[in-house]
Write a protein that holds these residues in place. Structure first.
Motif, PDB file in Angstrom:
ATOM      1  N   GLU A  36       0.831  -1.213   0.000  1.00  4.33           N
ATOM      2  CA  GLU A  36       0.000   0.000   0.000  1.00  4.33           C
ATOM      3  C   GLU A  36       0.862   1.259   0.000  1.00  4.33           C
ATOM      4  O   GLU A  36       0.566   2.230  -0.700  1.00  4.33           O
ATOM      5  N   PHE A  37       1.923   1.252   0.779  1.00  2.00           N
ATOM      6  CA  PHE A  37       2.854   2.381   0.786  1.00  2.00           C
ATOM      7  C   PHE A  37       3.382   2.620  -0.625  1.00  2.00           C
ATOM      8  O   PHE A  37       3.425   3.748  -1.109  1.00  2.00           O
ATOM      9  N   SER A  38       3.801   1.546  -1.274  1.00  7.72           N
ATOM     10  CA  SER A  38       4.348   1.668  -2.624  1.00  7.72           C
ATOM     11  C   SER A  38       3.306   2.217  -3.591  1.00  7.72           C
ATOM     12  O   SER A  38       3.592   3.119  -4.389  1.00  7.72           O
ATOM     13  N   LEU A  45       8.302   1.311  -4.901  1.00 10.66           N
ATOM     14  CA  LEU A  45       8.979   0.132  -4.353  1.00 10.66           C
ATOM     15  C   LEU A  45       8.771  -1.106  -5.214  1.00 10.66           C
ATOM     16  O   LEU A  45       9.344  -2.157  -4.945  1.00 10.66           O
ATOM     17  N   HIS A  46       7.942  -0.978  -6.253  1.00 13.73           N
ATOM     18  CA  HIS A  46       7.667  -2.115  -7.128  1.00 13.73           C
ATOM     19  C   HIS A  46       8.897  -2.445  -7.971  1.00 13.73           C
ATOM     20  O   HIS A  46       9.600  -1.556  -8.444  1.00 13.73           O
ATOM     21  N   ILE A  59      10.211 -25.407 -20.507  1.00 14.40           N
ATOM     22  CA  ILE A  59      10.744 -24.231 -19.822  1.00 14.40           C
ATOM     23  C   ILE A  59       9.757 -23.083 -19.975  1.00 14.40           C
ATOM     24  O   ILE A  59       9.311 -22.772 -21.084  1.00 14.40           O
ATOM     25  N   VAL A  60       9.432 -22.494 -18.839  1.00 12.88           N
ATOM     26  CA  VAL A  60       8.482 -21.381 -18.811  1.00 12.88           C
ATOM     27  C   VAL A  60       9.175 -20.194 -18.159  1.00 12.88           C
ATOM     28  O   VAL A  60       9.817 -20.325 -17.119  1.00 12.88           O
ATOM     29  N   PHE A  61       9.055 -19.037 -18.801  1.00 13.11           N
ATOM     30  CA  PHE A  61       9.599 -17.814 -18.230  1.00 13.11           C
ATOM     31  C   PHE A  61       8.450 -17.015 -17.639  1.00 13.11           C
ATOM     32  O   PHE A  61       7.447 -16.768 -18.308  1.00 13.11           O
ATOM     33  N   GLY A  62       8.596 -16.639 -16.390  1.00 12.25           N
ATOM     34  CA  GLY A  62       7.540 -15.899 -15.709  1.00 12.25           C
ATOM     35  C   GLY A  62       8.006 -14.524 -15.291  1.00 12.25           C
ATOM     36  O   GLY A  62       9.198 -14.239 -15.199  1.00 12.25           O
ATOM     37  N   GLU A  63       7.036 -13.695 -15.052  1.00 12.94           N
ATOM     38  CA  GLU A  63       7.306 -12.322 -14.620  1.00 12.94           C
ATOM     39  C   GLU A  63       6.408 -12.062 -13.424  1.00 12.94           C
ATOM     40  O   GLU A  63       5.247 -12.447 -13.419  1.00 12.94           O
ATOM     41  N   LYS A  64       6.955 -11.426 -12.412  1.00 16.30           N
ATOM     42  CA  LYS A  64       6.127 -11.055 -11.267  1.00 16.30           C
ATOM     43  C   LYS A  64       6.634  -9.746 -10.686  1.00 16.30           C
ATOM     44  O   LYS A  64       7.778  -9.343 -10.903  1.00 16.30           O
ATOM     45  N   THR A  65       5.776  -9.109  -9.943  1.00 16.04           N
ATOM     46  CA  THR A  65       6.117  -7.843  -9.312  1.00 16.04           C
ATOM     47  C   THR A  65       6.291  -8.081  -7.819  1.00 16.04           C
ATOM     48  O   THR A  65       5.469  -8.742  -7.192  1.00 16.04           O
ATOM     49  N   ILE A  66       7.358  -7.551  -7.281  1.00 16.90           N
ATOM     50  CA  ILE A  66       7.595  -7.610  -5.847  1.00 16.90           C
ATOM     51  C   ILE A  66       7.752  -6.180  -5.336  1.00 16.90           C
ATOM     52  O   ILE A  66       7.909  -5.250  -6.123  1.00 16.90           O
ATOM     53  N   VAL A  67       7.683  -6.018  -4.032  1.00 18.35           N
ATOM     54  CA  VAL A  67       7.991  -4.717  -3.436  1.00 18.35           C
ATOM     55  C   VAL A  67       9.145  -4.906  -2.474  1.00 18.35           C
ATOM     56  O   VAL A  67       9.271  -5.936  -1.823  1.00 18.35           O
TER      57      VAL A  67
END
Length: 87
Positions: A36-38, A45-46, A59-67
């Motif tokens: 929430e801050f981000s 912060l993402h 083989i699978v390439f993935g993408e994700k968002t972290i903070v």
């Protein structure tokens, strides 16, 4: 040296928020507050991370968002928590 009085101030704000959400686990609460801050700060912060996984020889390439709030100063987060409580 950082002011040690900030510790009680920040912890008291977190406690006040947590008491209003007693079914939330502690680290879940911290994670939610960090996201929430981000979001309230233009997603600053993402971070997008990429990972390679293999499933059944595919083989699978993935993408994700972290903070990551590692560099957020306590005073800035304290102001966020105060605003969060005011909502």
């Amino acid at each position: 040296m950082r002011n040690p009085e900030r510790i009680d101030r920040v912890l008291n704000l977190i406690k006040e928020i947590w008491v209003k959400q007693p079914d939330t686990r502690f680290l879940q609460l911290i994670n939610n507050l960090t996201w929430e801050f981000s979001k309230q700060n233009n997603n600053r912060l993402h971070k997008t991370v990429y990972q390679k996984e293999e499933h059944n020889h595919v083989i699978v390439f993935g993408e994700k968002t972290i903070v990551n709030g590692f560099h957020v100063e306590d005073g800035e987060f304290e102001k966020f928590l105060e605003g969060y409580l005011d909502k």
